[in-house]
Write an enzyme that holds these catalytic residues in place. Structure first.
Site, PDB file in Angstrom:
ATOM      1  N   GLU A 179       0.830  -1.201   0.000  1.00 30.64           N
ATOM      2  CA  GLU A 179       0.000   0.000   0.000  1.00 30.64           C
ATOM      3  C   GLU A 179       0.867   1.254   0.000  1.00 30.64           C
ATOM      4  O   GLU A 179       0.692   2.163  -0.813  1.00 30.64           O
ATOM      5  CB  GLU A 179      -0.901   0.001   1.237  1.00 30.64           C
ATOM      6  CG  GLU A 179      -1.715   1.260   1.401  1.00 30.64           C
ATOM      7  CD  GLU A 179      -2.759   1.390   0.305  1.00 30.64           C
ATOM      8  OE1 GLU A 179      -3.680   0.561   0.300  1.00 30.64           O
ATOM      9  OE2 GLU A 179      -2.643   2.293  -0.526  1.00 30.64           O
ATOM     10  N   ASP A 183       1.211   4.033  -3.071  1.00 35.59           N
ATOM     11  CA  ASP A 183       0.786   5.426  -2.908  1.00 35.59           C
ATOM     12  C   ASP A 183       1.890   6.387  -3.308  1.00 35.59           C
ATOM     13  O   ASP A 183       1.673   7.328  -4.073  1.00 35.59           O
ATOM     14  CB  ASP A 183       0.411   5.704  -1.441  1.00 35.59           C
ATOM     15  CG  ASP A 183      -0.864   4.985  -1.023  1.00 35.59           C
ATOM     16  OD1 ASP A 183      -1.477   4.316  -1.870  1.00 35.59           O
ATOM     17  OD2 ASP A 183      -1.226   5.091   0.159  1.00 35.59           O
ATOM     18  N   SER A 382      -7.078   2.141  -3.845  1.00 39.41           N
ATOM     19  CA  SER A 382      -5.814   2.624  -3.297  1.00 39.41           C
ATOM     20  C   SER A 382      -4.908   3.128  -4.399  1.00 39.41           C
ATOM     21  O   SER A 382      -4.019   3.937  -4.154  1.00 39.41           O
ATOM     22  CB  SER A 382      -5.073   1.485  -2.608  1.00 39.41           C
ATOM     23  OG  SER A 382      -5.790   1.017  -1.528  1.00 39.41           O
ATOM     24  N   ASP A 424     -16.521  10.821 -18.677  1.00 39.14           N
ATOM     25  CA  ASP A 424     -17.705  10.223 -18.049  1.00 39.14           C
ATOM     26  C   ASP A 424     -17.739   8.709 -18.285  1.00 39.14           C
ATOM     27  O   ASP A 424     -17.882   8.265 -19.417  1.00 39.14           O
ATOM     28  CB  ASP A 424     -18.957  10.888 -18.638  1.00 39.14           C
ATOM     29  CG  ASP A 424     -20.213  10.506 -17.886  1.00 39.14           C
ATOM     30  OD1 ASP A 424     -20.119   9.758 -16.892  1.00 39.14           O
ATOM     31  OD2 ASP A 424     -21.295  10.972 -18.303  1.00 39.14           O
ATOM     32  N   VAL A 425     -17.563   7.948 -17.216  1.00 33.63           N
ATOM     33  CA  VAL A 425     -17.589   6.486 -17.321  1.00 33.63           C
ATOM     34  C   VAL A 425     -19.052   6.047 -17.277  1.00 33.63           C
ATOM     35  O   VAL A 425     -19.764   6.344 -16.314  1.00 33.63           O
ATOM     36  CB  VAL A 425     -16.806   5.835 -16.165  1.00 33.63           C
ATOM     37  CG1 VAL A 425     -16.848   4.315 -16.256  1.00 33.63           C
ATOM     38  CG2 VAL A 425     -15.373   6.347 -16.151  1.00 33.63           C
ATOM     39  N   GLY A 446     -23.696   5.458 -15.320  1.00 37.96           N
ATOM     40  CA  GLY A 446     -24.476   5.951 -16.444  1.00 37.96           C
ATOM     41  C   GLY A 446     -23.989   7.351 -16.758  1.00 37.96           C
ATOM     42  O   GLY A 446     -23.019   7.822 -16.149  1.00 37.96           O
ATOM     43  N   GLY A 448     -23.336  11.196 -16.687  1.00 34.91           N
ATOM     44  CA  GLY A 448     -23.353  12.124 -15.550  1.00 34.91           C
ATOM     45  C   GLY A 448     -22.843  11.448 -14.297  1.00 34.91           C
ATOM     46  O   GLY A 448     -22.206  10.388 -14.344  1.00 34.91           O
ATOM     47  N   ASP A 450     -22.614   9.253 -10.951  1.00 31.69           N
ATOM     48  CA  ASP A 450     -23.219   8.023 -10.417  1.00 31.69           C
ATOM     49  C   ASP A 450     -22.413   7.553  -9.203  1.00 31.69           C
ATOM     50  O   ASP A 450     -21.247   7.906  -9.065  1.00 31.69           O
ATOM     51  CB  ASP A 450     -23.288   6.945 -11.509  1.00 31.69           C
ATOM     52  CG  ASP A 450     -21.930   6.689 -12.146  1.00 31.69           C
ATOM     53  OD1 ASP A 450     -21.054   6.161 -11.458  1.00 31.69           O
ATOM     54  OD2 ASP A 450     -21.737   7.064 -13.331  1.00 31.69           O
TER      55      ASP A 450
END
Ligand SMILES: *[C@@H]1O[C@H](CO)[C@@H](O)[C@H](O)[C@H]1NC(C)=O
Ligand SMILES: *[C@@H]1O[C@H](CO)[C@@H](O)[C@H](O)[C@H]1NC(C)=O
Ligand SMILES: *[C@@H]1O[C@H](CO)[C@@H](O)[C@H](O)[C@H]1NC(C)=O
Ligand SMILES: *[C@@H]1O[C@H](CO)[C@@H](O)[C@H](O)[C@H]1NC(C)=O
Ligand SMILES: CC(=O)N[C@H]1CO[C@H](CO)[C@@H](O)[C@@H]1O
Length: 470
Positions: A179, A183, A382, A424-425, A446, A448, A450
């Site tokens: 971790e 990072d 992470s 936008d995914v 969707g 916009g 979410d």
């Protein structure tokens, strides 16, 4: 990320010779599955206690944060100045591949920089006092030699720093944690050539991350990095409300000071737990705080090509049961709830709560160097969190060069601008309860905002354009 620990976290309070177990009033008294009572704690055992005073005028502080984070307000110009869940950061099995032309073999800094449209010029100039930080908990340490090796292997095509500028707090000795390595390596690859600090907070709060200790370190310093990324979190229900509220007040103070705090949204999708034998989704904290920016996760549609991003099914997201929905996101959330064709049953989530994540980035299939070994296929939010943090640092760099204050608390602006500058995914759903009612599916992304990928992933030139305005 969350780590499993085998410490027993019950605190025995002893007065004279009488002892009683005393979990906080709103905590369950029975042991969760997987826990065994080992009996009384040894009387010689040392405990470190943090006393956090109840704060006054929190309501006024909340108004102040609203004012300094709203681009339309005259006060927006900076200068104001229990039981740990299972581990989540993980290595996934390598996907199968056929044909090799134009493929990449896992996410490296150059894949990140290519996907998010960072050019060789998009690095820290070295002429501002810009800096960024990540915070480490749960005895996770990084090794300076791993960072240097990582940059030697993967840092060939962009200007970067190969060592951290400052470690605040104590790094323990011993092995590096994946971790901590992840990072530092990715914060310094996205926010390339920008001075980077690592906050290291050893010890535990009831066997979980001592977030308050870290926040008190921040409060105690007058000059500190503008962006802080944190890839740790706990189930909301595993923490007492007094503790959650007290930590949240520190987040509010950080926001009022103009700091940007980013938290990973978690790696269990919508999560799942059962309350009075009924299943519900399980939100996580600090991801659910209304005063932090929460980062979800995506995958490449084709895992071996720099292609469109879709939902990474582990991406944490949902609705808080503790914090009411802040006004900055009401419109976006209402729009989602009224338009999503795949909404889970309403008994699974609290539609009036703070909804998260706010944004997202790739969380799947990273290379990390840890303990001198390059490790492939490391996945989790992470990973997406330091990447997003580094990109915000690059935007701060431009703001500082233009004489503007750093971004500060981003959410009001992000929602006001309806995610301008983000990709936008729109495809995919994240995981949740494995039962007949929801069959392992939580929310779906969707157009916009979410509660799976927020507003989406950074398209650097467009995001810079959206966030460089005063
Ligand atoms: C990177 O930062 C150093 C100072 O730390 C600066 O001298 C150098 O010009 C920077 N590189 C680029 C490409 O801006
Ligand atoms: C706060 O800063 C002062 C001065 O640098 C230092 O002496 C003190 O130990 C710090 N306190 C904490 C809680 O870090
Ligand atoms: C739903 O969230 C609100 C805060 O927005 C909280 O007051 C309420 O207790 C929550 N309900 C449940 C069932 O957790
Ligand atoms: C980067 O730019 C390309 C070309 O304009 C675009 O297709 C792609 O979506 C951008 N990346 C993101 C994350 O938006
Ligand atoms: C927050 C931060 O990075 N401050 C730095 C500004 O520059 C001085 C001089 O180089 C450093 O000492 C500070 O740490």
């Amino acid at each position: 990320m969350r780590l499993r620990t085998c410490l027993l976290g019950l605190l025995a309070l002893c007065v004279a010779s009488k002892c009683s177990y005393s979990p906080e009033p709103d905590q369950q008294r029975t042991l969760p599955p997987g826990w065994v009572s080992l009996g009384r704690v040894d009387s010689e055992e040392e405990l470190s206690l943090t006393f956090a005073l109840r704060q006054q005028n929190v309501e006024r502080l909340s108004k102040l944060v609203q004012a300094v984070s709203d681009p339309g307000s005259p006060h927006y110009v900076g200068g104001l100045h229990r039981f740990p869940p299972t581990s989540s950061l993980r290595q996934r099995p390598e996907p199968q591949v056929s044909g090799t032309v134009g493929l990449h073999l896992g996410v490296t800094p150059s894949v990140i920089r290519q996907r998010y449209n960072l050019t060789a010029q998009d690095v820290g100039s070295g002429t501002t006092n810009n800096s960024q930080a990540c915070a480490q908990f749960l005895e996770q340490y990084f090794h300076a030699s791993d960072l240097a090796e990582f940059m030697r292997l993967f840092g060939g095509n962009f200007a970067h720093q190969a060592s951290v500028a400052r470690v605040v707090g104590q790094q323990g000795r011993g092995r590096a944690g994946i971790e901590a390595s992840l990072d530092v390596e990715y914060l310094m690859s996205a926010g390339a050539n920008i001075s980077t600090w690592v906050y290291s907070s050893p010890g535990r709060h009831e066997s979980q991350e001592p977030f308050l200790q870290w926040l008190l370190l921040l409060s105690n310093e007058s000059a500190l990095p503008h962006v802080h990324t944190v890839s740790y979190g706990d189930d909301e229900d595993s923490l007492s409300s007094a503790y959650i509220q007290r930590v949240n007040t520190e987040f509010m103070k950080a926001a009022a000071r103009g700091l940007t705090l980013l938290f990973a949204s978690g790696d269990s999708g919508a999560g799942c737990w059962s309350v009075s034998r009924r299943h519900q989704f399980r939100p996580s904290f600090p991801a659910s705080s209304p005063y932090v920016t929460t980062v979800g996760g995506t995958s490449f549609q084709n895992p071996f090509r720099v292609t469109t991003e879709i939902v990474d099914y582990i991406s944490g997201g949902g609705f808080s049961n503790v914090f009411p929905q802040p006004s900055y996101q009401e419109e976006a959330v209402a729009q989602f709830l009224s338009s999503s064709p795949h909404l889970p049953p309403s008994s699974y989530f609290n539609a009036s709560g703070r909804a998260y994540p706010d944004v997202a980035a790739l969380s799947d299939g990273y290379w990390v160097v840890s303990n001198s070994v390059p490790i492939p296929w490391v996945s989790g939010t992470s990973a997406s969190t330091p990447v997003f943090g580094g990109i915000l640092s690059l935007i701060n760099e431009h703001r500082l060069l233009s004489g503007l204050p750093p971004l500060g608390f981003l959410n009001p602006r992000l929602y006001q601008q309806r995610g301008a500058g983000l990709f936008d995914v729109t495809r995919g759903c994240h995981e949740s309860c494995l039962n007949e009612e929801v069959q392992g599916q939580g929310f779906c992304s969707g157009p916009g905002w979410d509660p799976v990928t927020g507003w989406g992933t950074p398209n650097f030139p467009a995001l810079l354009k959206a966030l460089i305005k005063p």
